[in-house]
Design a protein around this motif. Structure first.
Motif, PDB file in Angstrom:
ATOM      1  N   LEU A 298      -7.033 -15.085  64.084  1.00 30.81           N
ATOM      2  CA  LEU A 298      -6.542 -14.359  62.903  1.00 30.81           C
ATOM      3  C   LEU A 298      -5.020 -14.415  62.804  1.00 30.81           C
ATOM      4  CD1 LEU A 298      -8.812 -11.217  62.508  1.00 30.81           C
ATOM      5  CD2 LEU A 298      -8.526 -13.108  60.935  1.00 30.81           C
ATOM      6  N   LYS A 299      -4.400 -15.228  63.666  1.00 31.93           N
ATOM      7  CA  LYS A 299      -2.942 -15.310  63.638  1.00 31.93           C
ATOM      8  C   LYS A 299      -2.490 -16.219  62.509  1.00 31.93           C
ATOM      9  CE  LYS A 299      -2.181 -14.391  68.466  1.00 31.93           C
ATOM     10  NZ  LYS A 299      -2.284 -15.088  69.718  1.00 31.93           N
ATOM     11  N   ARG A 300      -2.532 -15.704  61.314  1.00 32.42           N
ATOM     12  CA  ARG A 300      -2.123 -16.511  60.167  1.00 32.42           C
ATOM     13  C   ARG A 300      -1.084 -15.753  59.355  1.00 32.42           C
ATOM     14  NH1 ARG A 300      -7.909 -17.549  58.263  1.00 32.42           N
ATOM     15  NH2 ARG A 300      -8.283 -16.010  59.865  1.00 32.42           N
ATOM     16  N   PRO A 301       0.083 -16.376  59.161  1.00 33.63           N
ATOM     17  CA  PRO A 301       1.144 -15.645  58.475  1.00 33.63           C
ATOM     18  C   PRO A 301       0.999 -15.639  56.955  1.00 33.63           C
ATOM     19  CG  PRO A 301       1.915 -17.804  59.106  1.00 33.63           C
ATOM     20  CD  PRO A 301       0.503 -17.720  59.577  1.00 33.63           C
ATOM     21  N   VAL A 302       1.368 -14.522  56.376  1.00 34.06           N
ATOM     22  CA  VAL A 302       1.426 -14.371  54.926  1.00 34.06           C
ATOM     23  C   VAL A 302       2.574 -13.394  54.678  1.00 34.06           C
ATOM     24  CG1 VAL A 302      -0.270 -12.490  54.902  1.00 34.06           C
ATOM     25  CG2 VAL A 302       0.028 -13.874  52.861  1.00 34.06           C
ATOM     26  N   ALA A 303       3.229 -13.471  53.532  1.00 25.57           N
ATOM     27  CA  ALA A 303       4.352 -12.556  53.267  1.00 25.57           C
ATOM     28  C   ALA A 303       3.915 -11.107  53.519  1.00 25.57           C
ATOM     29  CB  ALA A 303       4.812 -12.720  51.823  1.00 25.57           C
ATOM     30  N   PRO A 304       4.673 -10.365  54.330  1.00 26.76           N
ATOM     31  CA  PRO A 304       4.298  -8.976  54.638  1.00 26.76           C
ATOM     32  C   PRO A 304       4.544  -8.066  53.434  1.00 26.76           C
ATOM     33  CG  PRO A 304       6.332  -9.594  55.772  1.00 26.76           C
ATOM     34  CD  PRO A 304       5.902 -10.792  55.004  1.00 26.76           C
ATOM     35  N   ILE A 305       3.580  -8.031  52.552  1.00 29.86           N
ATOM     36  CA  ILE A 305       3.742  -7.365  51.246  1.00 29.86           C
ATOM     37  C   ILE A 305       4.200  -5.912  51.375  1.00 29.86           C
ATOM     38  CG2 ILE A 305       2.503  -6.673  49.151  1.00 29.86           C
ATOM     39  CD1 ILE A 305       0.708  -9.066  49.557  1.00 29.86           C
ATOM     40  N   LYS A 306       3.527  -5.158  52.254  1.00 33.89           N
ATOM     41  CA  LYS A 306       3.826  -3.722  52.318  1.00 33.89           C
ATOM     42  C   LYS A 306       5.245  -3.465  52.839  1.00 33.89           C
ATOM     43  CE  LYS A 306      -1.034  -2.661  52.902  1.00 33.89           C
ATOM     44  NZ  LYS A 306      -2.098  -2.116  53.734  1.00 33.89           N
ATOM     45  N   GLN A 307       5.657  -4.197  53.883  1.00 33.68           N
ATOM     46  CA  GLN A 307       7.020  -4.012  54.405  1.00 33.68           C
ATOM     47  C   GLN A 307       8.067  -4.404  53.360  1.00 33.68           C
ATOM     48  OE1 GLN A 307       4.429  -5.403  55.974  1.00 33.68           O
ATOM     49  NE2 GLN A 307       4.725  -5.591  58.165  1.00 33.68           N
ATOM     50  N   LEU A 308       7.799  -5.512  52.643  1.00 30.03           N
ATOM     51  CA  LEU A 308       8.763  -5.958  51.627  1.00 30.03           C
ATOM     52  C   LEU A 308       8.844  -4.938  50.501  1.00 30.03           C
ATOM     53  CD1 LEU A 308       7.916  -9.777  51.540  1.00 30.03           C
ATOM     54  CD2 LEU A 308      10.043  -8.766  52.347  1.00 30.03           C
ATOM     55  N   GLN A 309       7.701  -4.410  50.099  1.00 28.57           N
ATOM     56  CA  GLN A 309       7.715  -3.384  49.040  1.00 28.57           C
ATOM     57  C   GLN A 309       8.465  -2.139  49.509  1.00 28.57           C
ATOM     58  OE1 GLN A 309       3.495  -3.046  48.083  1.00 28.57           O
ATOM     59  NE2 GLN A 309       3.770  -4.248  46.218  1.00 28.57           N
ATOM     60  N   LYS A 310       8.285  -1.816  50.798  1.00 22.81           N
ATOM     61  CA  LYS A 310       8.994  -0.663  51.360  1.00 22.81           C
ATOM     62  C   LYS A 310      10.513  -0.868  51.266  1.00 22.81           C
ATOM     63  CE  LYS A 310       9.042   2.128  55.539  1.00 22.81           C
ATOM     64  NZ  LYS A 310       8.727   2.114  56.970  1.00 22.81           N
ATOM     65  N   SER A 311      10.943  -2.128  51.401  1.00 20.88           N
ATOM     66  CA  SER A 311      12.370  -2.448  51.276  1.00 20.88           C
ATOM     67  C   SER A 311      12.781  -2.633  49.819  1.00 20.88           C
ATOM     68  CB  SER A 311      12.696  -3.727  52.044  1.00 20.88           C
ATOM     69  OG  SER A 311      12.326  -3.636  53.381  1.00 20.88           O
ATOM     70  N   LEU A 312      11.886  -2.307  48.905  1.00 22.01           N
ATOM     71  CA  LEU A 312      12.123  -2.380  47.445  1.00 22.01           C
ATOM     72  C   LEU A 312      12.216  -3.811  46.895  1.00 22.01           C
ATOM     73  CD1 LEU A 312      14.610   0.603  47.001  1.00 22.01           C
ATOM     74  CD2 LEU A 312      12.126   0.622  46.871  1.00 22.01           C
ATOM     75  N   VAL A 313      11.546  -4.749  47.565  1.00 21.22           N
ATOM     76  CA  VAL A 313      11.458  -6.112  47.018  1.00 21.22           C
ATOM     77  C   VAL A 313      10.298  -6.133  46.017  1.00 21.22           C
ATOM     78  CG1 VAL A 313      11.058  -8.555  47.570  1.00 21.22           C
ATOM     79  CG2 VAL A 313      12.276  -7.099  49.193  1.00 21.22           C
ATOM     80  N   ASP A 314      10.507  -6.815  44.883  1.00 20.81           N
ATOM     81  CA  ASP A 314       9.451  -6.944  43.886  1.00 20.81           C
ATOM     82  C   ASP A 314       8.527  -8.089  44.334  1.00 20.81           C
ATOM     83  OD1 ASP A 314       8.353  -5.923  41.604  1.00 20.81           O
ATOM     84  OD2 ASP A 314       9.516  -7.160  40.221  1.00 20.81           O
ATOM     85  N   VAL A 315       7.324  -7.735  44.793  1.00 23.83           N
ATOM     86  CA  VAL A 315       6.404  -8.746  45.333  1.00 23.83           C
ATOM     87  C   VAL A 315       5.222  -8.946  44.382  1.00 23.83           C
ATOM     88  CG1 VAL A 315       4.986  -9.439  47.314  1.00 23.83           C
ATOM     89  CG2 VAL A 315       6.948  -7.941  47.668  1.00 23.83           C
ATOM     90  N   SER A 316       4.955 -10.205  44.057  1.00 21.62           N
ATOM     91  CA  SER A 316       3.761 -10.550  43.277  1.00 21.62           C
ATOM     92  C   SER A 316       2.779 -11.257  44.205  1.00 21.62           C
ATOM     93  CB  SER A 316       4.110 -11.541  42.164  1.00 21.62           C
ATOM     94  OG  SER A 316       5.113 -11.034  41.318  1.00 21.62           O
ATOM     95  N   ILE A 317       1.495 -11.171  43.863  1.00 26.76           N
ATOM     96  CA  ILE A 317       0.505 -11.975  44.593  1.00 26.76           C
ATOM     97  C   ILE A 317       0.020 -13.068  43.647  1.00 26.76           C
ATOM     98  CG2 ILE A 317      -1.687 -11.976  45.843  1.00 26.76           C
ATOM     99  CD1 ILE A 317      -1.327  -9.028  46.371  1.00 26.76           C
ATOM    100  N   GLY A 318       0.044 -14.308  44.123  1.00 25.82           N
ATOM    101  CA  GLY A 318      -0.396 -15.440  43.298  1.00 25.82           C
ATOM    102  C   GLY A 318      -1.580 -16.139  43.928  1.00 25.82           C
TER     103      GLY A 318
END
Ligand SMILES: [Zn+2]
Length: 410
Positions: A298-318
């Motif tokens: 299960l070691k597969r990287p994907v953008a850490p959406i929740k942490q980025l959102q916590k830092s106020l980054v606007d994250v979209s999922i495509g």
């Protein structure tokens, strides 16, 4: 009038803005009951619906926005399969496909993709288009014609996806100039291992070119399992040095998941400060990266959406690729993307930040006129599902109706 109508429906609370919300009936999955009318293709009335012990039989969403796709290579899997299902295989088979492509083939794939996307409920798509030095400009003339042809039903945005050095060639500069008329976006790939010095130089030139023609940049960056965050760190360094403001999207940004938690948050803050947007692409990342044929990992990287959102980054999922060497499945269906991503990434559909990454952030990313929030006066652009709960939305027997400017799309 054909583009008028009315419906009683459930809408996720965070996707609608409603007056008189005191009377709003909201269930435990954050779906609220509303009654809605539309006239001349726009919502004319939106009010709380309160019928005791009765729920509407529909869930209504705004039409979807795809933040990242590749309509120039979709459906090439049949001819160019990547049966080892890894990144290197995808890249080399993509290059083989490229040797056989011509404008006609690209347009056929693109039209097939767009028709499916409209039928399944998309209103806008950003698509990357493979671009090489030895390729003529014909394809772009035809792609911009296609953009116009579909504009009443779907807004199409193009990114020229090319090696970074293309942007300092004569053809690259010519294309950038052309893009300043057609609002195209400069694309590229920054994935380790790379020569740091050379990449720094090429990124600088690309940023300066974008600045010269007031263009945006969208990079495939850190789609990798090695050197976590090497690409984005270099990009931030270059931006700091140049002191220019170019709108930038980081697509993938997967490997930063392997950084320490506080490093991810710090990086997120730097991205937010510079208003750099992120597109997470869980389907291709989970499929290709760290692929092992003999073990299940299960070691597969994907953008850490929740942490980025916590830092106020606007994250979209495509969604990324559809039936090509990079990903063999999918058919431009936003509900397929949602059904896969939510359990993968442990995202709750009844939470505002989850739905923001699917509906609102992509609308902002593409600079669309409508932010996707259902309210009085918004376009009557909906996907209406035969559903009463989130489990129905992710069911294989799902029935949907798509409304474009108030008209049922058949
Ligand atoms: Zn991509």
């Amino acid at each position: 009038m054909s583009n008028s109508g009315k419906v009683e429906a459930l809408i996720p609370r965070c996707l609608c803005s409603i007056e008189n919300s005191d009377n709003l009936n909201i269930d435990f999955e954050d779906l609220c009951s509303v009654s809605m009318s539309w006239e001349n293709g726009f919502v004319s009335e939106l009010k709380p619906l309160k019928i005791k012990n009765k729920k509407p039989n529909n869930i209504l969403f705004p039409r979807f926005v795809e933040a990242h796709s590749h309509i120039d290579k979709s459906f090439t899997w049949q001819e160019f399969p990547n049966l080892r299902s890894n990144y290197d295989g995808a890249l080399s088979i993509n290059l083989q496909e490229h040797k056989t492509r011509n404008t006609k083939k690209v347009l056929e794939r693109a039209e097939k993709s767009l028709n499916l996307a409209i039928k399944n409920g998309y209103r806008a798509i950003r698509s990357h288009i493979d671009t090489y030095q030895n390729q003529g400009n014909d394809v772009w003339t035809d792609l911009f014609k296609l953009q116009k042809k579909y504009s009443s039903k779907l807004q199409l945005q193009f990114v020229a996806l090319s090696p970074l050095d293309f942007w300092q060639t004569k053809n690259g500069k010519k294309l950038a100039k052309n893009f300043s008329i057609h609002k195209g976006i400069l694309g590229g790939v920054v994935v380790p291992p790379f020569d740091k010095r050379e990449t720094r130089k090429l990124l600088s030139k690309m940023l300066l070119l974008a600045d010269q023609y007031k263009l945006e940049i969208d990079l495939h960056i850190d789609e990798s399992i090695t050197e976590p965050g090497a690409g984005v760190k270099l990009l931030l360094e270059v931006i700091d040095k140049l002191k220019i403001q170019v709108p930038i999207t980081c697509s993938h940004l997967s490997s930063i998941l392997f950084l320490k938690e506080n490093e991810i948050l710090n990086l997120g803050q730097k991205l937010a400060d510079k208003n750099i947007k992120v597109v997470a692409l869980p389907l291709t990342n989970f499929w290709l990266l760290n692929h092992k044929s003999k073990i299940t990992s299960l070691k597969r990287p994907v953008a850490p959406i929740k942490q980025l959102q916590k830092s106020l980054v606007d994250v979209s999922i495509g969604s990324d690729n559809v039936q090509d060497p990079w990903y063999p499945f999918g058919d431009f269906d936003p509900l397929y993307m949602m059904s896969c991503s939510m359990p993968m990434l442990q995202l709750n559909p009844w939470e505002r930040m989850t739905l923001s990454s699917i509906f609102l952030a992509p609308s902002r990313l593409l600079n669309l006129k409508w932010d996707g929030l259902i309210k009085k006066g918004c376009p009557a652009d909906f996907v209406i599902l035969d559903a009463q709960k989130w489990a129905d939305v992710f069911s294989s027997t799902l029935k949907r109706k798509v409304y474009i400017r108030g008209n049922l799309h058949c």
